[in-house]
Design a protein around this motif. Structure first.
Motif, PDB file in Angstrom:
ATOM      1  N   ARG A 140       0.909  -0.815   0.023  1.00 22.38           N
ATOM      2  CA  ARG A 140      -0.171  -0.079  -0.260  1.00 22.38           C
ATOM      3  C   ARG A 140       0.645   1.167   0.167  1.00 22.38           C
ATOM      4  O   ARG A 140       1.785   1.634   0.889  1.00 22.38           O
ATOM      5  N   PRO A 141       1.300   1.680  -0.854  1.00 19.82           N
ATOM      6  CA  PRO A 141       1.953   3.368  -0.971  1.00 19.82           C
ATOM      7  C   PRO A 141       1.163   4.195   0.666  1.00 19.82           C
ATOM      8  O   PRO A 141       0.222   4.557   0.465  1.00 19.82           O
ATOM      9  N   CYS A 142       1.891   5.005   0.587  1.00 23.84           N
ATOM     10  CA  CYS A 142       1.518   6.331   1.316  1.00 23.84           C
ATOM     11  C   CYS A 142       0.561   7.227   1.329  1.00 23.84           C
ATOM     12  O   CYS A 142       0.790   7.617  -0.573  1.00 23.84           O
ATOM     13  N   ASP A 143       0.149   7.325   2.399  1.00 23.37           N
ATOM     14  CA  ASP A 143      -0.396   8.427   1.810  1.00 23.37           C
ATOM     15  C   ASP A 143      -0.071  10.111   1.077  1.00 23.37           C
ATOM     16  O   ASP A 143       1.527  10.084   1.857  1.00 23.37           O
ATOM     17  N   GLN A 144      -0.197  10.814   0.103  1.00 24.46           N
ATOM     18  CA  GLN A 144      -0.010  12.463  -0.322  1.00 24.46           C
ATOM     19  C   GLN A 144       0.660  12.933   1.295  1.00 24.46           C
ATOM     20  O   GLN A 144      -0.288  12.993   2.252  1.00 24.46           O
ATOM     21  N   PRO A 145       1.136  14.130   1.313  1.00 31.85           N
ATOM     22  CA  PRO A 145       1.473  14.411   2.584  1.00 31.85           C
ATOM     23  C   PRO A 145       0.469  15.818   2.929  1.00 31.85           C
ATOM     24  O   PRO A 145       0.103  16.246   1.529  1.00 31.85           O
ATOM     25  N   LEU A 162      -8.545  19.599   6.948  1.00 28.26           N
ATOM     26  CA  LEU A 162      -7.464  18.705   6.367  1.00 28.26           C
ATOM     27  C   LEU A 162      -6.447  19.703   5.523  1.00 28.26           C
ATOM     28  O   LEU A 162      -7.375  20.582   4.831  1.00 28.26           O
ATOM     29  N   VAL A 163      -5.496  20.140   5.315  1.00 28.24           N
ATOM     30  CA  VAL A 163      -4.808  20.524   4.335  1.00 28.24           C
ATOM     31  C   VAL A 163      -3.804  20.022   3.363  1.00 28.24           C
ATOM     32  O   VAL A 163      -2.598  19.278   4.076  1.00 28.24           O
ATOM     33  N   ALA A 164      -4.329  20.455   2.263  1.00 32.00           N
ATOM     34  CA  ALA A 164      -3.362  18.971   1.072  1.00 32.00           C
ATOM     35  C   ALA A 164      -1.694  20.058   0.492  1.00 32.00           C
ATOM     36  O   ALA A 164      -2.479  21.339   0.306  1.00 32.00           O
ATOM     37  N   ASP A 165      -1.392  18.990  -0.181  1.00 26.30           N
ATOM     38  CA  ASP A 165      -0.686  19.440  -1.210  1.00 26.30           C
ATOM     39  C   ASP A 165       0.386  20.542  -0.429  1.00 26.30           C
ATOM     40  O   ASP A 165       0.940  21.496  -1.702  1.00 26.30           O
ATOM     41  N   TYR A 166       0.634  20.243   0.524  1.00 28.22           N
ATOM     42  CA  TYR A 166       2.507  20.973   0.607  1.00 28.22           C
ATOM     43  C   TYR A 166       3.604  20.777   0.196  1.00 28.22           C
ATOM     44  O   TYR A 166       3.343  19.397   0.153  1.00 28.22           O
ATOM     45  N   PHE A 193     -10.011  27.109  -0.624  1.00 28.91           N
ATOM     46  CA  PHE A 193     -11.012  26.240   0.039  1.00 28.91           C
ATOM     47  C   PHE A 193     -11.916  25.380  -0.590  1.00 28.91           C
ATOM     48  O   PHE A 193     -12.208  26.044  -1.655  1.00 28.91           O
ATOM     49  N   ALA A 194     -11.738  23.795  -1.169  1.00 28.65           N
ATOM     50  CA  ALA A 194     -12.306  24.011  -1.711  1.00 28.65           C
ATOM     51  C   ALA A 194     -12.756  21.757  -1.189  1.00 28.65           C
ATOM     52  O   ALA A 194     -12.853  21.949  -0.260  1.00 28.65           O
ATOM     53  N   ILE A 195     -13.134  21.088  -2.745  1.00 25.59           N
ATOM     54  CA  ILE A 195     -13.552  20.297  -1.778  1.00 25.59           C
ATOM     55  C   ILE A 195     -12.772  19.111  -1.653  1.00 25.59           C
ATOM     56  O   ILE A 195     -12.967  17.834  -1.257  1.00 25.59           O
ATOM     57  N   GLY A 199      -4.215  16.490  -5.351  1.00 24.73           N
ATOM     58  CA  GLY A 199      -3.922  15.002  -5.216  1.00 24.73           C
ATOM     59  C   GLY A 199      -4.039  14.272  -5.150  1.00 24.73           C
ATOM     60  O   GLY A 199      -4.412  12.849  -4.724  1.00 24.73           O
ATOM     61  N   GLY A 200      -5.803  14.423  -4.168  1.00 29.27           N
ATOM     62  CA  GLY A 200      -6.508  13.135  -4.795  1.00 29.27           C
ATOM     63  C   GLY A 200      -7.688  13.638  -2.947  1.00 29.27           C
ATOM     64  O   GLY A 200      -8.441  11.935  -3.225  1.00 29.27           O
ATOM     65  N   PHE A 201      -7.551  13.854  -2.025  1.00 31.06           N
ATOM     66  CA  PHE A 201      -8.428  14.209  -0.927  1.00 31.06           C
ATOM     67  C   PHE A 201      -9.596  14.906  -1.548  1.00 31.06           C
ATOM     68  O   PHE A 201      -9.702  16.030  -2.596  1.00 31.06           O
TER      69      PHE A 201
END
Length: 259
Positions: A140-145, A162-166, A193-195, A199-201
């Motif tokens: 299983r790959p690691c989740d994106q940061p 959740l804050v993604a894509d940093y 601010f998005a849904i 990166g896929g979250f």
């Protein structure tokens, strides 16, 4: 035989007489009207567990404020003041599995390339018209940061933002630069601010696509986005000038120096 009047027959005329107009009398001599009694009751319990304002005096939004007026801020850049709850770290065993698999795959590709140059057929090469071999030993790959923010330091993760894509690199050197921040402290994070994140979250109550991370003293800890192209690395806050961040800021500074 003459019947004696009962109590009922005696009481009924008396009650009717009392109800007749002009017959009701109030005895004033028995006392004066009492003043209204003031009762000091405790305030009703506040069932709203949220204790952050919709917007801070310094202009940043709270997570509560973002979600309350979600339609007004969705797909726009916003500044959020909140507490860092947790920075995601891939479990050690899972990370080792992926690292070992990547190293093995790289080694096999080098070997295959060497055999092709020598004119030899490899076991991994598919026959003409056949299907490529399936990879064996996957994990299983690691989740994106990503990391989580809360309006309080004790907010549960499932209520956090959740804050993604940093980014995980330094824009000046290109070298790895992990996020170094302390859980339980308050920060200001700017992003879209998005849904859904790039990166896929996905989060039905919203998430942030990262653009800038600043501590309480105003020091920039991280900037930019790990996925967006350099020309899209900017912050567009309502009522403020556009701010270049990450690679776009670095390129602008270099161009300015040349000029």
């Amino acid at each position: 035989m003459k019947r004696l009047p009962t109590v009922y027959h005696l009481a009924l005329p008396f009650a009717v007489a009392l109800l007749a107009p002009g017959t009701l009398r109030v005895a004033h001599g028995q006392g004066q009207a009492m003043p209204p009694i003031k009762v000091d009751l405790p305030p009703p319990p506040n069932f709203n567990i949220q204790n952050a304002p919709e917007k801070y005096p310094t202009g940043e939004m709270s997570i509560y404020g973002l979600r309350k007026k979600m339609s007004a801020y969705l797909d726009k850049d916003v500044q959020v003041k909140a507490f860092l709850l947790q920075v995601y770290e891939c479990p050690a065993e899972q990370r080792k599995c992926n690292d070992d698999l990547a190293a093995k795959s790289k080694k096999e590709k080098k070997k295959e390339l060497k055999n092709l140059k020598a004119g030899k057929e490899t076991a991994a090469a598919p026959a003409k018209g056949g299907e490529p071999p399936k990879m064996v030993g996957g994990c299983r790959p690691c989740d994106q940061p990503h990391f989580f923010l809360g309006d309080t330091a004790t907010t549960k993760l499932d209520h956090g933002l959740l804050v993604a894509d940093y980014p995980l690199k330094d824009w000046n050197t290109g070298k790895p630069k992990p996020l170094v921040a302390k859980a339980g402290e308050q920060y200001v994070v700017t992003g879209m601010f998005a849904i859904n994140s790039i990166g896929g979250f996905a989060a039905s109550d919203g998430l942030l696509i990262h653009k800038k991370f600043v501590d309480s003293a105003g020091k920039v800890i991280l900037e930019g986005n790990a996925v967006l192209p350099p020309d899209a690395q900017d912050i567009k806050l309502e009522g403020k000038p556009v701010e270049a961040v990450g690679g776009k800021r670095i390129d602008a500074e270099k161009a300015g120096k040349k000029l």
